[in-house]
Design a protein around this motif. Structure first.
Motif, mmCIF file in Angstrom:
data_model
loop_
_atom_site.group_PDB
_atom_site.id
_atom_site.type_symbol
_atom_site.label_atom_id
_atom_site.label_comp_id
_atom_site.label_asym_id
_atom_site.label_seq_id
_atom_site.Cartn_x
_atom_site.Cartn_y
_atom_site.Cartn_z
ATOM 1 N N MET A 96 108.897 93.055 -35.200
ATOM 2 C CA MET A 96 108.043 92.061 -35.830
ATOM 3 C C MET A 96 108.754 90.719 -35.875
ATOM 4 O O MET A 96 109.936 90.643 -36.156
ATOM 5 C CB MET A 96 107.676 92.513 -37.242
ATOM 6 C CG MET A 96 106.767 91.538 -37.966
ATOM 7 S SD MET A 96 106.195 92.186 -39.537
ATOM 8 C CE MET A 96 106.877 90.954 -40.620
ATOM 9 N N THR A 97 108.068 89.660 -35.585
ATOM 10 C CA THR A 97 108.619 88.308 -35.620
ATOM 11 C C THR A 97 108.867 87.885 -37.061
ATOM 12 O O THR A 97 108.056 88.129 -37.937
ATOM 13 C CB THR A 97 107.624 87.319 -34.979
ATOM 14 O OG1 THR A 97 107.359 87.741 -33.654
ATOM 15 C CG2 THR A 97 108.175 85.915 -34.976
ATOM 16 N N ASP A 98 110.006 87.238 -37.309
ATOM 17 C CA ASP A 98 110.273 86.708 -38.647
ATOM 18 C C ASP A 98 109.606 85.347 -38.745
ATOM 19 O O ASP A 98 110.201 84.311 -38.487
ATOM 20 C CB ASP A 98 111.770 86.599 -38.902
ATOM 21 C CG ASP A 98 112.066 86.186 -40.333
ATOM 22 O OD1 ASP A 98 111.112 85.946 -41.106
ATOM 23 O OD2 ASP A 98 113.246 86.106 -40.691
ATOM 24 N N PHE A 99 108.321 85.354 -39.087
ATOM 25 C CA PHE A 99 107.516 84.140 -39.128
ATOM 26 C C PHE A 99 107.977 83.168 -40.185
ATOM 27 O O PHE A 99 107.675 82.000 -40.128
ATOM 28 C CB PHE A 99 106.037 84.489 -39.355
ATOM 29 C CG PHE A 99 105.825 85.370 -40.538
ATOM 30 C CD1 PHE A 99 105.684 84.833 -41.790
ATOM 31 C CD2 PHE A 99 105.807 86.744 -40.395
ATOM 32 C CE1 PHE A 99 105.514 85.633 -42.894
ATOM 33 C CE2 PHE A 99 105.627 87.555 -41.503
ATOM 34 C CZ PHE A 99 105.480 87.010 -42.751
ATOM 35 N N GLY B 22 104.414 78.540 -26.874
ATOM 36 C CA GLY B 22 105.019 79.859 -26.761
ATOM 37 C C GLY B 22 105.552 80.334 -28.101
ATOM 38 O O GLY B 22 105.419 81.511 -28.446
ATOM 39 N N SER B 23 106.128 79.426 -28.876
ATOM 40 C CA SER B 23 106.626 79.782 -30.211
ATOM 41 C C SER B 23 105.481 80.207 -31.115
ATOM 42 O O SER B 23 105.574 81.204 -31.827
ATOM 43 C CB SER B 23 107.345 78.596 -30.850
ATOM 44 O OG SER B 23 108.472 78.238 -30.110
ATOM 45 N N VAL C 299 104.762 83.977 -32.816
ATOM 46 C CA VAL C 299 104.550 84.164 -34.255
ATOM 47 C C VAL C 299 103.226 84.876 -34.498
ATOM 48 O O VAL C 299 103.148 85.850 -35.248
ATOM 49 C CB VAL C 299 104.599 82.816 -35.010
ATOM 50 C CG1 VAL C 299 104.120 82.979 -36.440
ATOM 51 C CG2 VAL C 299 106.006 82.250 -34.972
ATOM 52 N N VAL C 300 102.163 84.400 -33.847
ATOM 53 C CA VAL C 300 100.843 85.006 -34.039
ATOM 54 C C VAL C 300 100.858 86.465 -33.586
ATOM 55 O O VAL C 300 100.324 87.343 -34.259
ATOM 56 C CB VAL C 300 99.752 84.189 -33.301
ATOM 57 C CG1 VAL C 300 98.424 84.931 -33.286
ATOM 58 C CG2 VAL C 300 99.593 82.826 -33.961
ATOM 59 N N ASP C 301 101.498 86.734 -32.438
ATOM 60 C CA ASP C 301 101.569 88.112 -31.945
ATOM 61 C C ASP C 301 102.340 89.024 -32.894
ATOM 62 O O ASP C 301 102.093 90.229 -32.943
ATOM 63 C CB ASP C 301 102.213 88.156 -30.558
ATOM 64 C CG ASP C 301 101.302 87.628 -29.468
ATOM 65 O OD1 ASP C 301 100.080 87.478 -29.728
ATOM 66 O OD2 ASP C 301 101.808 87.356 -28.356
ATOM 67 N N SER D 179 101.067 89.991 -43.262
ATOM 68 C CA SER D 179 101.836 88.760 -43.049
ATOM 69 C C SER D 179 101.209 87.516 -43.670
ATOM 70 O O SER D 179 101.917 86.752 -44.334
ATOM 71 C CB SER D 179 102.051 88.522 -41.554
ATOM 72 O OG SER D 179 102.793 89.558 -40.980
ATOM 73 N N PRO D 180 99.910 87.254 -43.478
ATOM 74 C CA PRO D 180 99.349 86.018 -44.039
ATOM 75 C C PRO D 180 99.426 85.929 -45.561
ATOM 76 O O PRO D 180 99.415 84.841 -46.123
ATOM 77 C CB PRO D 180 97.897 86.041 -43.569
ATOM 78 C CG PRO D 180 97.919 86.878 -42.337
ATOM 79 C CD PRO D 180 98.960 87.929 -42.616
ATOM 80 N N ALA D 181 99.530 87.054 -46.227
ATOM 81 C CA ALA D 181 99.609 87.044 -47.691
ATOM 82 C C ALA D 181 101.022 86.757 -48.187
ATOM 83 O O ALA D 181 101.214 86.479 -49.368
ATOM 84 C CB ALA D 181 99.123 88.382 -48.242
ATOM 85 N N ALA D 182 102.001 86.804 -47.284
ATOM 86 C CA ALA D 182 103.395 86.569 -47.674
ATOM 87 C C ALA D 182 103.624 85.096 -47.958
ATOM 88 O O ALA D 182 102.767 84.256 -47.700
ATOM 89 C CB ALA D 182 104.330 87.044 -46.559
ATOM 90 N N GLY D 183 104.784 84.796 -48.480
ATOM 91 C CA GLY D 183 105.164 83.415 -48.737
ATOM 92 C C GLY D 183 106.322 83.011 -47.854
ATOM 93 O O GLY D 183 107.076 83.858 -47.372
ATOM 94 N N THR D 184 106.465 81.727 -47.629
ATOM 95 C CA THR D 184 107.579 81.223 -46.825
ATOM 96 C C THR D 184 108.841 81.181 -47.681
ATOM 97 O O THR D 184 108.778 81.220 -48.909
ATOM 98 C CB THR D 184 107.284 79.808 -46.305
ATOM 99 O OG1 THR D 184 107.101 78.934 -47.423
ATOM 100 C CG2 THR D 184 106.060 79.793 -45.417
#
Length: 95
Positions: free
Chosen positions: A1-4, A18-19, A23-25, A31-36
């Motif tokens: 899994m990508t570390d978005f 490409g970046s 990230v999307v892949d 993931s979308p519910a996570a925080g940065t």
């Protein structure tokens, strides 16, 4: 899994596409519910966590708008006739 949370999504060049794709892949349903991760440097916005979903939507909307502007500008140049794109690129390179 990508570390978005650590991905650099700034900029709007074809290389950055490409970046964004990586990230999307790498996203999962959670993931979308996570925080940065808040940054630890001075500046704006102040260090805080942002919803990943909000960040992704901002980047994707910006890329979409850039595409619309590029398509609009290319259409105008194409209407001006042959050689316009070459002259416009040369003008841009000389500035």
């Amino acid at each position: 899994m990508t570390d978005f949370r650590q991905a650099d999504l700034s900029g709007s060049t074809f290389a950055d596409m490409g970046s964004v794709r990586r990230v999307v892949d790498g996203l999962t349903e959670e993931s979308p519910a996570a925080g940065t991760e808040p940054v630890d440097v001075p500046g704006w916005p102040r260090p805080q966590s942002f919803p990943v979903r909000e960040c992704l939507l901002t980047v994707l909307n910006e890329e979409w708008e850039h595409r619309l502007y590029a398509e609009r500008d290319l259409a105008v140049l194409e209407k001006r006739g042959p050689g316009t794109l070459v002259r416009a690129a040369a003008d841009e390179a000389s500035t």
